[in-house]
Design a protein around this motif. Structure first.
Motif, PDB file in Angstrom:
ATOM      1  N   TYR A  38       2.592   1.079  -1.846  1.00  0.00           N
ATOM      2  CA  TYR A  38       2.925   1.726  -1.345  1.00  0.00           C
ATOM      3  C   TYR A  38       2.317   2.611  -0.129  1.00  0.00           C
ATOM      4  N   SER A  39       1.199   2.675  -0.698  1.00  0.00           N
ATOM      5  CA  SER A  39       0.311   2.936   0.869  1.00  0.00           C
ATOM      6  C   SER A  39      -1.475   3.224   0.373  1.00  0.00           C
ATOM      7  N   HIS A  83      -4.423   5.579   1.033  1.00  0.00           N
ATOM      8  CA  HIS A  83      -5.175   6.327   1.662  1.00  0.00           C
ATOM      9  C   HIS A  83      -7.097   5.749   2.036  1.00  0.00           C
ATOM     10  N   TYR A 129     -10.802   8.418   2.297  1.00  0.00           N
ATOM     11  CA  TYR A 129     -11.135   9.163   2.318  1.00  0.00           C
ATOM     12  C   TYR A 129     -12.621   9.279   2.710  1.00  0.00           C
ATOM     13  N   PHE A 151      -9.873  13.747   4.492  1.00  0.00           N
ATOM     14  CA  PHE A 151      -8.899  12.995   5.005  1.00  0.00           C
ATOM     15  C   PHE A 151      -9.248  12.171   6.298  1.00  0.00           C
ATOM     16  N   ILE A 174      -4.006   7.095   6.544  1.00  0.00           N
ATOM     17  CA  ILE A 174      -3.060   6.652   5.769  1.00  0.00           C
ATOM     18  C   ILE A 174      -1.774   5.571   6.336  1.00  0.00           C
ATOM     19  N   LEU A 227       0.953   3.379   5.625  1.00  0.00           N
ATOM     20  CA  LEU A 227       2.368   2.767   4.254  1.00  0.00           C
ATOM     21  C   LEU A 227       2.920   1.547   4.769  1.00  0.00           C
ATOM     22  N   GLU A 269      -0.843   3.897  -3.625  1.00  0.00           N
ATOM     23  CA  GLU A 269      -0.053   4.690  -4.503  1.00  0.00           C
ATOM     24  C   GLU A 269       0.936   3.331  -3.862  1.00  0.00           C
ATOM     25  N   LEU A 312      -2.966  10.307  -6.057  1.00  0.00           N
ATOM     26  CA  LEU A 312      -3.559   8.817  -5.763  1.00  0.00           C
ATOM     27  C   LEU A 312      -4.496   8.782  -6.727  1.00  0.00           C
ATOM     28  N   TYR A 315      -8.093  16.412 -10.164  1.00  0.00           N
ATOM     29  CA  TYR A 315      -9.433  15.154  -9.943  1.00  0.00           C
ATOM     30  C   TYR A 315     -10.819  15.103 -10.908  1.00  0.00           C
ATOM     31  N   GLU A 357      -1.393  13.439   2.616  1.00  0.00           N
ATOM     32  CA  GLU A 357      -3.099  14.266   2.613  1.00  0.00           C
ATOM     33  C   GLU A 357      -2.791  15.285   1.793  1.00  0.00           C
TER      34      GLU A 357
END
Lengths: 112, 115
Positions: free
Chosen positions: A29-30, A32, A34, A44, A47, A49, A91, A100, B35, B103
């Motif tokens: 679905y997504s 991300h 980092y 971050f 993202i 999507l 995700e 995540l 985490y 985020e």
């Protein structure tokens, strides 16, 4: 099931370009992205999507290929400050906002 | 300034002891996460909470427990049942976005070492 990142590590000279890949065996679905510097918390980057467009700002951008369940992070004209470990977090489709699943990371070293 | 505060930054524990890691946020985020990070393993999800008084197990919940009595606080207890607790622990929060976690804002982490 952790997404798979490649390469595991890369060493560049300042000003060179880098591509970091992230792939999943499950429908995403997504994705991300980092960046983490040694001993610090991850920061971050962006993202992506499902159904969204390619993202980016300045010299860091990313794409998301929904059919292949892959994402790539592009670092253009790398700077010393880009050094660190890059993680993709994913995700699953239909998973909801339940955190995540991160890859094992790609270590990026930028040399002067 | 808004953010996430984790404490302690470093913690040493003897085998067989329970320890609790604190995580406080003043970002007014509903969702919070724990985490665990080990060298070469990336970040692995222990527990998460999307709302006060509710939490869910993540991928590696065995040997850990959490509570979410207040929106601002999400403490993690590492119990004696956790066989290999030495690791770097990261707490995060987020505002879910369109079905996504959104985020993640991370604290600075707590490094736990078992002696």
């Amino acid at each position: 099931q952790q997404p798979v990142q490649s390469p595991q590590a890369v060493i560049l000279r300042e000003g060179e370009d880098a591509v970091i890949n992230c792939s999943s065996s499950k429908a995403l679905y997504s994705v991300h992205w980092y960046r983490q510097k040694h001993g610090e918390a991850p920061v971050f980057l962006m993202i992506l999507l499902k159904g969204g467009e390619q993202k980016g700002h300045e010299k860091i951008s990313a794409s998301f290929n929904e059919k292949k369940q892959q994402s790539s992070l592009y670092l253009t004209a790398s700077q010393l400050s880009y050094s660190g470990t890059y993680f993709c977090g994913t995700e699953w489709a239909g998973g909801g906002a339940d955190g995540l699943t991160f890859g094992k990371g790609t270590h990026l070293i930028i040399q002067p | 300034d808004g953010g996430i505060t984790q404490s302690p930054k470093y913690l040493f524990r003897k085998e067989g002891q329970n320890v609790t890691l604190s995580c406080e946020q003043n970002l007014n985020h509903d969702a919070m996460y724990w985490y665990r990070q080990d060298p070469g393993q990336g970040l692995r999800l222990i527990y998460y909470s999307q709302i006060v008084n509710d939490f869910q197990k993540g991928d590696i919940a065995e040997g850990y427990s959490v509570s979410r009595e207040k929106k601002e606080s999400f403490p993690l207890t590492v119990t004696s049942a956790q066989k290999n607790p030495t690791a770097f622990y990261l707490c995060a929060s987020s505002i879910p976005l369109g079905g996504s976690t959104g985020e993640l804002f991370f604290g600075e982490g707590s490094r736990l070492t078992v002696l």
